[in-house]
Design a protein around this motif. Sequence first.
Motif, PDB file in Angstrom:
ATOM      1  N   ASN A   3      34.900 -77.135  -1.596  1.00  0.00           N
ATOM      2  CA  ASN A   3      36.352 -77.085  -1.393  1.00  0.00           C
ATOM      3  C   ASN A   3      36.898 -75.660  -1.379  1.00  0.00           C
ATOM      4  N   ALA A   4      36.005 -74.684  -1.415  1.00  0.00           N
ATOM      5  CA  ALA A   4      36.437 -73.284  -1.527  1.00  0.00           C
ATOM      6  C   ALA A   4      36.464 -72.604  -0.161  1.00  0.00           C
ATOM      7  N   GLU A   5      37.220 -71.527  -0.089  1.00  0.00           N
ATOM      8  CA  GLU A   5      37.227 -70.693   1.117  1.00  0.00           C
ATOM      9  C   GLU A   5      36.142 -69.627   0.955  1.00  0.00           C
ATOM     10  N   VAL A   6      35.106 -69.755   1.752  1.00  0.00           N
ATOM     11  CA  VAL A   6      33.972 -68.833   1.677  1.00  0.00           C
ATOM     12  C   VAL A   6      33.927 -68.021   2.968  1.00  0.00           C
ATOM     13  N   GLU A   7      33.966 -66.710   2.829  1.00  0.00           N
ATOM     14  CA  GLU A   7      33.983 -65.850   4.020  1.00  0.00           C
ATOM     15  C   GLU A   7      32.601 -65.688   4.634  1.00  0.00           C
TER      16      GLU A   7
ATOM     17  N   ASP B  12      44.775 -69.357 -14.875  1.00  0.00           N
ATOM     18  CA  ASP B  12      46.055 -70.042 -15.097  1.00  0.00           C
ATOM     19  C   ASP B  12      45.857 -71.540 -15.308  1.00  0.00           C
ATOM     20  N   GLU B  13      44.835 -71.880 -16.089  1.00  0.00           N
ATOM     21  CA  GLU B  13      44.517 -73.262 -16.462  1.00  0.00           C
ATOM     22  C   GLU B  13      43.999 -74.105 -15.305  1.00  0.00           C
ATOM     23  N   VAL B  14      43.761 -73.478 -14.160  1.00  0.00           N
ATOM     24  CA  VAL B  14      43.222 -74.196 -12.996  1.00  0.00           C
ATOM     25  C   VAL B  14      41.775 -73.765 -12.796  1.00  0.00           C
ATOM     26  N   PRO B  15      40.826 -74.717 -12.810  1.00  0.00           N
ATOM     27  CA  PRO B  15      39.422 -74.321 -12.647  1.00  0.00           C
ATOM     28  C   PRO B  15      39.130 -73.816 -11.239  1.00  0.00           C
ATOM     29  N   TYR B  16      38.119 -72.977 -11.126  1.00  0.00           N
ATOM     30  CA  TYR B  16      37.661 -72.558  -9.806  1.00  0.00           C
ATOM     31  C   TYR B  16      37.193 -73.801  -9.046  1.00  0.00           C
ATOM     32  N   PRO B  17      37.355 -73.811  -7.719  1.00  0.00           N
ATOM     33  CA  PRO B  17      36.973 -74.999  -6.948  1.00  0.00           C
ATOM     34  C   PRO B  17      35.466 -75.135  -6.784  1.00  0.00           C
ATOM     35  N   GLN B  18      35.021 -76.369  -6.578  1.00  0.00           N
ATOM     36  CA  GLN B  18      33.641 -76.575  -6.140  1.00  0.00           C
ATOM     37  C   GLN B  18      33.476 -75.858  -4.799  1.00  0.00           C
ATOM     38  N   ILE B  19      32.273 -75.383  -4.538  1.00  0.00           N
ATOM     39  CA  ILE B  19      32.069 -74.582  -3.329  1.00  0.00           C
ATOM     40  C   ILE B  19      32.416 -75.366  -2.065  1.00  0.00           C
TER      41      ILE B  19
END
Length: 258
Positions: free
Chosen positions: A161-165, A152-159
Amino acid sequence: MGQRDEHERFDRKIEAMGVRIKDANTVKVRDDVFDEVTLLALYKLVQKKLITVIGGPISTGKEANVFYGERDGQGLAIKIYRIQTANFKAMNEYLAGDRRFSSVRGTRKGLIFAWTKKEFSNLARAHEAEIPAPEPLAFDRNILLMEFLGRDEVPYPQIRNAEVEDYGKVYREILGYVEKLYREARLVHADLSEYNILYHEKPYLIDMGQAVTLDHPRASVFLVRDIKNLNRYFSRYCDVVDEEEIIGTLVGTGRREP
């Protein structure tokens, strides 16, 4: 009023090429990015029907800006290297020992054009080795078109800033990428960190302009730095493998347990 006139002229130039400007935020960074060289490169890519929409900026930096774009409704990342402000000296360090680009002239413009081609080539090698990274689509002068990694035009976050399980699992996946990059693509990323890894269900490697072939005189130095950066970041969240053991596995003097 003068600045508005410039913006309108820019819009007319782009629209005359048959490209729709999708996001008014483009105006914030376009003045010093879309110079005449860039407009010419953009025109060539549009002529080939590779770009139909230019959206707003995904990321902005001293070396390059990345814009969202589309080709017939399909998302693109449009990376534009900035000829005036890119770090000429730093880029030359990575190009100088690369036999693929040994004939590059020492002008700023020539260097940027070679760097763009180098990133395209490196991404192509990574993609052929089935390493999760943006698929390179085309390049011209200082513009590189790539697959858009996002939704949806939003890039995946840098790791970072991401939620990593499961950090341990992701760490092992990235080590696998580094090994595959080394053994199959015959490359060292040379700038691997939490800033150049995106994450969405799995990690993706990005920003591969500086990646070097294994015969580059500083390839081993860059490889050690990549591993140290990975271990520095992931050691906050999970157990990491000893750096010497990782290097030994890659160069064939050791064996890392899966």
